[in-house]
Design a protein around this motif. Structure first.
Motif, PDB file in Angstrom:
ATOM      1  N   TYR A 220       0.806  -1.219   0.000  1.00 19.46           N
ATOM      2  CA  TYR A 220       0.000   0.000   0.000  1.00 19.46           C
ATOM      3  C   TYR A 220       0.843   1.275   0.000  1.00 19.46           C
ATOM      4  O   TYR A 220       0.298   2.373   0.040  1.00 19.46           O
ATOM      5  CB  TYR A 220      -0.959   0.029   1.192  1.00 19.46           C
ATOM      6  N   ASN A 221       2.172   1.162  -0.024  1.00 20.18           N
ATOM      7  CA  ASN A 221       3.022   2.353  -0.028  1.00 20.18           C
ATOM      8  C   ASN A 221       3.309   2.829  -1.442  1.00 20.18           C
ATOM      9  O   ASN A 221       3.219   2.068  -2.406  1.00 20.18           O
ATOM     10  CB  ASN A 221       4.338   2.081   0.706  1.00 20.18           C
ATOM     11  N   THR A 222       3.656   4.118  -1.546  1.00 27.35           N
ATOM     12  CA  THR A 222       3.880   4.750  -2.843  1.00 27.35           C
ATOM     13  C   THR A 222       5.173   5.560  -2.819  1.00 27.35           C
ATOM     14  O   THR A 222       5.753   5.812  -1.747  1.00 27.35           O
ATOM     15  CB  THR A 222       2.725   5.706  -3.188  1.00 27.35           C
ATOM     16  N   GLU A 223       5.612   5.978  -3.996  1.00 31.48           N
ATOM     17  CA  GLU A 223       6.765   6.875  -4.079  1.00 31.48           C
ATOM     18  C   GLU A 223       6.492   8.181  -3.334  1.00 31.48           C
ATOM     19  O   GLU A 223       7.405   8.776  -2.758  1.00 31.48           O
ATOM     20  CB  GLU A 223       7.116   7.164  -5.547  1.00 31.48           C
ATOM     21  N   ALA A 224       5.243   8.612  -3.327  1.00 29.47           N
ATOM     22  CA  ALA A 224       4.894   9.841  -2.597  1.00 29.47           C
ATOM     23  C   ALA A 224       5.157   9.684  -1.102  1.00 29.47           C
ATOM     24  O   ALA A 224       5.547  10.649  -0.426  1.00 29.47           O
ATOM     25  CB  ALA A 224       3.432  10.204  -2.848  1.00 29.47           C
ATOM     26  N   ASP A 225       4.945   8.482  -0.567  1.00 33.92           N
ATOM     27  CA  ASP A 225       5.261   8.233   0.845  1.00 33.92           C
ATOM     28  C   ASP A 225       6.753   8.428   1.098  1.00 33.92           C
ATOM     29  O   ASP A 225       7.163   9.004   2.122  1.00 33.92           O
ATOM     30  CB  ASP A 225       4.868   6.802   1.238  1.00 33.92           C
ATOM     31  N   ILE A 226       7.565   7.951   0.173  1.00 38.27           N
ATOM     32  CA  ILE A 226       9.009   8.084   0.334  1.00 38.27           C
ATOM     33  C   ILE A 226       9.430   9.537   0.191  1.00 38.27           C
ATOM     34  O   ILE A 226      10.322  10.016   0.911  1.00 38.27           O
ATOM     35  CB  ILE A 226       9.732   7.178  -0.685  1.00 38.27           C
ATOM     36  N   ASP A 227       8.782  10.261  -0.701  1.00 38.31           N
ATOM     37  CA  ASP A 227       9.070  11.691  -0.815  1.00 38.31           C
ATOM     38  C   ASP A 227       8.781  12.401   0.507  1.00 38.31           C
ATOM     39  O   ASP A 227       9.558  13.265   0.942  1.00 38.31           O
ATOM     40  CB  ASP A 227       8.225  12.323  -1.927  1.00 38.31           C
ATOM     41  N   ARG A 228       7.673  12.047   1.141  1.00 35.82           N
ATOM     42  CA  ARG A 228       7.343  12.630   2.452  1.00 35.82           C
ATOM     43  C   ARG A 228       8.420  12.273   3.482  1.00 35.82           C
ATOM     44  O   ARG A 228       8.798  13.097   4.321  1.00 35.82           O
ATOM     45  CB  ARG A 228       5.987  12.119   2.923  1.00 35.82           C
ATOM     46  N   LEU A 229       8.895  11.017   3.441  1.00 41.05           N
ATOM     47  CA  LEU A 229       9.949  10.590   4.361  1.00 41.05           C
ATOM     48  C   LEU A 229      11.212  11.422   4.161  1.00 41.05           C
ATOM     49  O   LEU A 229      11.806  11.901   5.142  1.00 41.05           O
ATOM     50  CB  LEU A 229      10.255   9.107   4.151  1.00 41.05           C
ATOM     51  N   VAL A 230      11.606  11.596   2.921  1.00 47.96           N
ATOM     52  CA  VAL A 230      12.820  12.363   2.633  1.00 47.96           C
ATOM     53  C   VAL A 230      12.656  13.805   3.106  1.00 47.96           C
ATOM     54  O   VAL A 230      13.563  14.380   3.727  1.00 47.96           O
ATOM     55  CB  VAL A 230      13.152  12.303   1.125  1.00 47.96           C
ATOM     56  N   GLU A 231      11.511  14.400   2.828  1.00 49.45           N
ATOM     57  CA  GLU A 231      11.254  15.766   3.301  1.00 49.45           C
ATOM     58  C   GLU A 231      11.318  15.821   4.827  1.00 49.45           C
ATOM     59  O   GLU A 231      11.873  16.773   5.407  1.00 49.45           O
ATOM     60  CB  GLU A 231       9.878  16.225   2.824  1.00 49.45           C
ATOM     61  N   GLY A 232      10.760  14.793   5.476  1.00 46.32           N
ATOM     62  CA  GLY A 232      10.775  14.754   6.937  1.00 46.32           C
ATOM     63  C   GLY A 232      12.180  14.604   7.488  1.00 46.32           C
ATOM     64  O   GLY A 232      12.526  15.203   8.523  1.00 46.32           O
ATOM     65  N   LEU A 233      13.017  13.829   6.825  1.00 49.17           N
ATOM     66  CA  LEU A 233      14.393  13.659   7.282  1.00 49.17           C
ATOM     67  C   LEU A 233      15.192  14.942   7.115  1.00 49.17           C
ATOM     68  O   LEU A 233      16.033  15.282   7.961  1.00 49.17           O
ATOM     69  CB  LEU A 233      15.054  12.510   6.513  1.00 49.17           C
ATOM     70  N   VAL A 234      14.945  15.657   6.021  1.00 47.83           N
ATOM     71  CA  VAL A 234      15.616  16.943   5.826  1.00 47.83           C
ATOM     72  C   VAL A 234      15.205  17.909   6.935  1.00 47.83           C
ATOM     73  O   VAL A 234      16.047  18.610   7.512  1.00 47.83           O
ATOM     74  CB  VAL A 234      15.292  17.520   4.437  1.00 47.83           C
ATOM     75  N   LYS A 235      13.911  17.938   7.273  1.00 49.80           N
ATOM     76  CA  LYS A 235      13.443  18.798   8.366  1.00 49.80           C
ATOM     77  C   LYS A 235      14.058  18.375   9.694  1.00 49.80           C
ATOM     78  O   LYS A 235      14.416  19.222  10.524  1.00 49.80           O
ATOM     79  CB  LYS A 235      11.920  18.741   8.462  1.00 49.80           C
ATOM     80  N   THR A 236      14.178  17.082   9.901  1.00 46.74           N
ATOM     81  CA  THR A 236      14.783  16.575  11.138  1.00 46.74           C
ATOM     82  C   THR A 236      16.218  17.047  11.266  1.00 46.74           C
ATOM     83  O   THR A 236      16.647  17.519  12.335  1.00 46.74           O
ATOM     84  CB  THR A 236      14.742  15.028  11.147  1.00 46.74           C
ATOM     85  N   LYS A 237      16.963  16.912  10.169  1.00 44.16           N
ATOM     86  CA  LYS A 237      18.358  17.347  10.192  1.00 44.16           C
ATOM     87  C   LYS A 237      18.460  18.850  10.450  1.00 44.16           C
ATOM     88  O   LYS A 237      19.286  19.300  11.260  1.00 44.16           O
ATOM     89  CB  LYS A 237      19.007  17.000   8.848  1.00 44.16           C
ATOM     90  N   GLU A 238      17.605  19.630   9.795  1.00 37.97           N
ATOM     91  CA  GLU A 238      17.627  21.085   9.995  1.00 37.97           C
ATOM     92  C   GLU A 238      17.253  21.446  11.426  1.00 37.97           C
ATOM     93  O   GLU A 238      17.853  22.342  12.024  1.00 37.97           O
ATOM     94  CB  GLU A 238      16.672  21.753   9.001  1.00 37.97           C
ATOM     95  N   TYR A 239      16.264  20.729  11.975  1.00 35.55           N
ATOM     96  CA  TYR A 239      15.815  21.025  13.337  1.00 35.55           C
ATOM     97  C   TYR A 239      16.946  20.820  14.330  1.00 35.55           C
ATOM     98  O   TYR A 239      17.207  21.686  15.172  1.00 35.55           O
ATOM     99  CB  TYR A 239      14.635  20.134  13.687  1.00 35.55           C
ATOM    100  N   PHE A 240      17.643  19.699  14.224  1.00 31.92           N
ATOM    101  CA  PHE A 240      18.691  19.424  15.199  1.00 31.92           C
ATOM    102  C   PHE A 240      19.923  20.265  14.934  1.00 31.92           C
ATOM    103  O   PHE A 240      20.706  20.530  15.871  1.00 31.92           O
ATOM    104  CB  PHE A 240      19.034  17.929  15.212  1.00 31.92           C
ATOM    105  N   SER A 241      20.136  20.687  13.691  1.00 37.36           N
ATOM    106  CA  SER A 241      21.230  21.616  13.419  1.00 37.36           C
ATOM    107  C   SER A 241      20.969  22.948  14.103  1.00 37.36           C
ATOM    108  O   SER A 241      21.906  23.570  14.661  1.00 37.36           O
ATOM    109  CB  SER A 241      21.384  21.827  11.910  1.00 37.36           C
ATOM    110  N   ASP A 242      19.713  23.398  14.097  1.00 38.97           N
ATOM    111  CA  ASP A 242      19.351  24.658  14.743  1.00 38.97           C
ATOM    112  C   ASP A 242      19.465  24.526  16.254  1.00 38.97           C
ATOM    113  O   ASP A 242      19.912  25.454  16.952  1.00 38.97           O
ATOM    114  CB  ASP A 242      17.941  25.071  14.354  1.00 38.97           C
ATOM    115  N   VAL A 243      19.061  23.372  16.794  1.00 39.36           N
ATOM    116  CA  VAL A 243      19.073  23.176  18.248  1.00 39.36           C
ATOM    117  C   VAL A 243      20.495  23.156  18.778  1.00 39.36           C
ATOM    118  O   VAL A 243      20.797  23.719  19.839  1.00 39.36           O
ATOM    119  CB  VAL A 243      18.337  21.873  18.613  1.00 39.36           C
ATOM    120  N   PHE A 244      21.382  22.473  18.051  1.00 40.89           N
ATOM    121  CA  PHE A 244      22.731  22.293  18.559  1.00 40.89           C
ATOM    122  C   PHE A 244      23.746  23.185  17.848  1.00 40.89           C
ATOM    123  O   PHE A 244      24.919  23.084  18.082  1.00 40.89           O
ATOM    124  CB  PHE A 244      23.159  20.814  18.410  1.00 40.89           C
TER     125      PHE A 244
END
Length: 409
Positions: free
Chosen positions: A385-409
């Protein structure tokens, strides 16, 4: 496969989590359930809830037909030669424990060998540790290659004439590695050992033919293949199961009970003490119908495409480490990873805030984590039931995660 049409069968996917559409990437832990399975279980409880085998009334007969019909569906699903070789269990863990207790403890002696690998799930490690302690056998591990795969040369070097059991997972729940079970089984048999297969991560995603693999035992779980929780399967070759003793005793598995001695029913019922998991078996049968209608070959091909797409997109994230083979053709539909300087639990928490469900932790594979030199990892696992769009969301989320922790630390 029309994925958008398939997704309509999974009502749980049509929701928002933390204000965003749900992206479920944790099917290696447990899959979601289609309405066909939900309705089959509901129908059993609404229309013919009854115990099996014991009654002669109509509801009992219908329940027995549903339960034993599910067993036959499982037999065909893995191409076992007889329904007597299909034992319903609570899941893969119970299946492997049954073999480790009933077969191994009765047949192993001091100095015999049990061979497993560093990539195994705890459910395929601890039962063998206990069997070794109880019998004096030696537990050995097949070493992994640099990319996490198993070479047949390493198997030949590890398995000896003293080896009595080889137990290997068909697909790694961490590395996504697809192990050459048929070849490993041949090596095991050449040395007089039995081959046990952990099929928890393979049965939901690819065709399994136990006669072609020539494995002696195979365990898998219903909840990872669109079925309900609490139901699984132990397949065993009939001649082996017939010579094994039950590990649970009570009603349903007996033939005759006297004051001092009892005898057991024939296969498969001697291993299914007490009221069985009736609704679970019926739900598993419905899940098999659902998967076979779509086609296991189609599902496997779809997941390989998703894995390749995910590897390509995620490799572009700086500071992200992907574990396991780099070649998507060598791996199943999951990607395990870590972001530099971000604990996987923190990464999973930030992703959850975006509505993205991934797994984080040691994935019940602590020896493998030690081999990877990682205390924990994050894992995105894909299903039909997964799609390429799900993976695109994951990649976007990982980029946000990296940016968030870069800002925090």
């Amino acid at each position: 496969m029309d994925i958008n049409e398939i997704r309509k069968f999974f009502p749980i996917l049509d929701q928002e989590v933390n204000g965003s559409p749900l992206v479920y990437l944790d099917s290696a832990a447990t899959s979601q359930k289609p309405v066909q399975v939900i309705e089959a279980i509901d129908r059993y409880y609404r229309e013919y809830n009854s115990n099996v085998h014991r009654g002669v009334h109509t509801l009992g007969t219908r329940a027995t037909d549903g339960y034993e019909g599910a067993r036959e569906k499982v037999r065909k699903f893995i191409n076992a030669s007889s329904a007597q070789e299909i034992i319903f269990t609570r899941g893969t863990t119970t299946a492997i424990n049954t073999v480790a207790v009933s077969y191994a403890r009765a047949n192993l002696r001091e100095g015999d060998e049990i061979v497993i690998s560093y990539m195994e799930h705890h459910s395929n490690i601890i039962p063998w540790q206990q069997a070794a302690k109880a019998t004096g056998a030696v537990l050995k591990y097949v070493p992994l290659q640099e990319d996490g795969t198993i070479s047949l040369e390493a198997v030949r070097e590890t398995v000896t004439a003293n080896t009595k059991v080889v137990s290997i997972m068909q697909v790694s729940n961490v590395l996504g590695v697809m192990n050459p079970i048929k070849d490993i089984a041949r090596i095991a048999h050449e040395n007089g050992a039995v081959m046990v297969v952990d099929g928890a991560q393979s049965a939901p995603h690819m065709k399994i033919d136990v006669q072609d693999l020539d494995c002696d035992f195979l365990g898998f779980s219903g909840h990872k293949m669109c079925g309900p929780t609490g139901i699984g399967v132990l397949y065993g070759k009939k001649n082996l199961l017939e010579n094994m003793e039950p590990i649970e005793f009570g009603g349903e598995m007996i033939d005759f009970v006297g004051l001092q001695e009892s005898t057991w029913k024939e296969l498969p019922w001697k291993f299914e003490a007490g009221t069985p998991i009736i609704a679970g078996a019926i739900g598993l049968g419905a899940a098999i119908d659902f998967l076979e209608e779509i086609g296991l070959d189609n599902i496997e091909a779809h997941e390989h495409r998703l894995a390749a797409y995910a590897m390509e997109k995620m490799s572009g994230i700086e500071g992200l480490t992907i574990y396991g083979p780099k070649d998507p053709a060598k791996r199943a539909g999951l990607v395990t990873f870590n972001l530099d300087d971000v604990h996987p639990h923190d990464a999973a928490t930030v992703l959850d805030a975006e509505g993205i469900a991934v797994r984080a932790g040691h994935h019940c594979a602590q020896p493998l984590m030690k081999w990877l030199n990682a205390s924990a990892t994050a894992r995105a696992s894909f299903y039909l039931y997964n799609t390429e769009a799900d993976i695109d969301r994951l990649v976007e989320g990982l980029v946000k995660t990296k940016e968030y922790f870069s800002d925090v630390f």
